[in-house]
Structure formats: C-alpha cells, structure tokens
Design a protein around this motif. Sequence first.
Motif, PDB file in Angstrom:
ATOM      1  N   CYS A 146       3.919  -0.653   7.055  1.00  0.00           N
ATOM      2  CA  CYS A 146       2.844  -0.775   7.162  1.00  0.00           C
ATOM      3  C   CYS A 146       2.325  -0.953   5.522  1.00  0.00           C
ATOM      4  CB  CYS A 146       2.871   0.764   7.505  1.00  0.00           C
ATOM      5  SG  CYS A 146       2.214   1.359   9.114  1.00  0.00           S
ATOM      6  N   VAL A 147       3.528  -0.689   4.700  1.00  0.00           N
ATOM      7  CA  VAL A 147       3.255  -0.904   3.239  1.00  0.00           C
ATOM      8  C   VAL A 147       3.229  -2.419   2.946  1.00  0.00           C
ATOM      9  CG1 VAL A 147       4.515  -0.325   1.111  1.00  0.00           C
ATOM     10  CG2 VAL A 147       4.627   1.373   2.282  1.00  0.00           C
ATOM     11  N   ARG A 148       4.615  -3.239   3.768  1.00  0.00           N
ATOM     12  CA  ARG A 148       5.029  -4.210   3.804  1.00  0.00           C
ATOM     13  C   ARG A 148       3.572  -4.993   4.375  1.00  0.00           C
ATOM     14  NH1 ARG A 148       5.884  -7.451   7.906  1.00  0.00           N
ATOM     15  NH2 ARG A 148       6.251  -9.497   7.771  1.00  0.00           N
ATOM     16  N   ALA A 149       3.227  -4.414   5.046  1.00  0.00           N
ATOM     17  CA  ALA A 149       2.065  -5.537   5.680  1.00  0.00           C
ATOM     18  C   ALA A 149       0.827  -5.598   4.610  1.00  0.00           C
ATOM     19  CB  ALA A 149       1.578  -5.310   7.148  1.00  0.00           C
ATOM     20  N   SER A 150       0.685  -4.648   4.520  1.00  0.00           N
ATOM     21  CA  SER A 150      -0.441  -3.950   3.388  1.00  0.00           C
ATOM     22  C   SER A 150      -0.527  -4.727   1.761  1.00  0.00           C
ATOM     23  CB  SER A 150      -0.333  -2.346   3.708  1.00  0.00           C
ATOM     24  OG  SER A 150      -1.152  -1.965   3.932  1.00  0.00           O
ATOM     25  N   VAL A 151       0.876  -4.675   1.120  1.00  0.00           N
ATOM     26  CA  VAL A 151       0.674  -5.800   0.297  1.00  0.00           C
ATOM     27  C   VAL A 151       0.710  -7.260   0.461  1.00  0.00           C
ATOM     28  CG1 VAL A 151       3.063  -6.333  -1.457  1.00  0.00           C
ATOM     29  CG2 VAL A 151       2.804  -3.755  -1.045  1.00  0.00           C
ATOM     30  N   LEU A 152       1.223  -7.850   1.807  1.00  0.00           N
ATOM     31  CA  LEU A 152       1.274  -9.189   2.207  1.00  0.00           C
ATOM     32  C   LEU A 152      -0.836  -9.121   1.929  1.00  0.00           C
ATOM     33  CD1 LEU A 152       4.173  -9.831   5.307  1.00  0.00           C
ATOM     34  CD2 LEU A 152       4.328 -10.732   2.430  1.00  0.00           C
ATOM     35  N   ASP A 153      -0.907  -8.270   2.771  1.00  0.00           N
ATOM     36  CA  ASP A 153      -2.497  -9.002   2.925  1.00  0.00           C
ATOM     37  C   ASP A 153      -3.192  -8.800   1.805  1.00  0.00           C
ATOM     38  OD1 ASP A 153      -1.983  -9.742   5.975  1.00  0.00           O
ATOM     39  OD2 ASP A 153      -3.369  -7.571   6.613  1.00  0.00           O
TER      40      ASP A 153
END
Length: 193
Positions: A146-153
């Motif tokens: 979820c951190v990865r996905a949030s950073v990418l978004d």
Amino acid sequence: MSRAILIVDVQNDFVEGGALGVTGGTEVARGISHHVAAHATEYAVVAASRDWHAADSDNGGHFHAPGEEPDFNRTWPVHCVSGDHGSEYAPDFDTGHVTHHVRKGMGVPAYSAFEGVTEQGEALATVLREAGVTEVDVVGIATDYCVRASVLDACREGFDVRLLFGLHAGVAEGTSAAALEEMTAAGARVSAP
C-alpha cells in the motif's frame, strides 16, 4: 510550496499480532507519531488512510474464497473489516494531528490511498489540491504494497514525493527493495525524516 504527509494504513491488522502483521510495524507507528508531533506545523494536510473492507463480502475477490488458501498477491486473509478491531488505527499511532481520514477498499480491492475517500466523500488528490499542496511525504505500512501504490499514485498525480526513510515497514525484504527501486524510478525521493 505547501506540504502534506500521507500516513498509510497504520492499523491493528498490519502491526505485529494482526491478521497481516508486518515486523517493525509497531516501531514505525511510534516513529510516525513522534515525527508528526514534531513537524505538524509544517504540513497543510495530515492524511491517514485505512483499509476499510466490507464485512460479509469477498471485497471484489480481495479476500480469499472459503476453502481456498490466499495467494498473498491478489487474495488475502480477512483483514481490516470495517468497524472491527483490526481496522482501527494501531495504538502506537497518535492520530491527534490527523486532519483527514481516508478509507479505501470498501467492497473492492484497493491498495493506494488515492483510491480512497475522506469521511466527507472527497478523493485524496482533491483534498491535497484544494489545500494547495505540491509536496507529499509518505510513511506507513506496507512498503511493498500500500505504501508503494500510494507513492506511485502521488507521483502520477504530479506531486513532489518523498518517502521518509525509517518510517515505513515492508512485508518482505526482496519485495520491499524492488518497491523502493520502482518508487524512485517513478520520481519519488527517499530521504531522512
């Protein structure tokens, strides 16, 4: 320039002892609390996201089917069911400075906080833009999901993004390292808090 901090999924089910507990989660919760307390005046928005999955639902296939094992990639054990203990913020995360609470995964798979909405139904990107935010610090659990996905978004949304080193915890070393590479390739910086 205006800065925000996004605190991703610091919930009971994602720290030690939870349904999907991450090693180091409790320590990260404490570190985030200290950081936010020390720097609250520097942030125009302090947003905290939570998985908020529907009860009595597979949440669009996010929860594994009865009688099947989760693959820990697309299907997961039941976790962060709305209103249950596991969905609540971890006790070591002090929410006193949080200005916006974001819920995501309500009946559907969702990893990024940008897929969620505030209690008033606003999208996170809208909240940040309305506050004049151009820079976003990201912290939380789990680095490789979820951190990865949030950073990418956040990068895709055009924000200047920093992942604060030491204030995030991942599920596994290999996938966390790969996620860090992917996030920096997308334009995020990893820096000390």
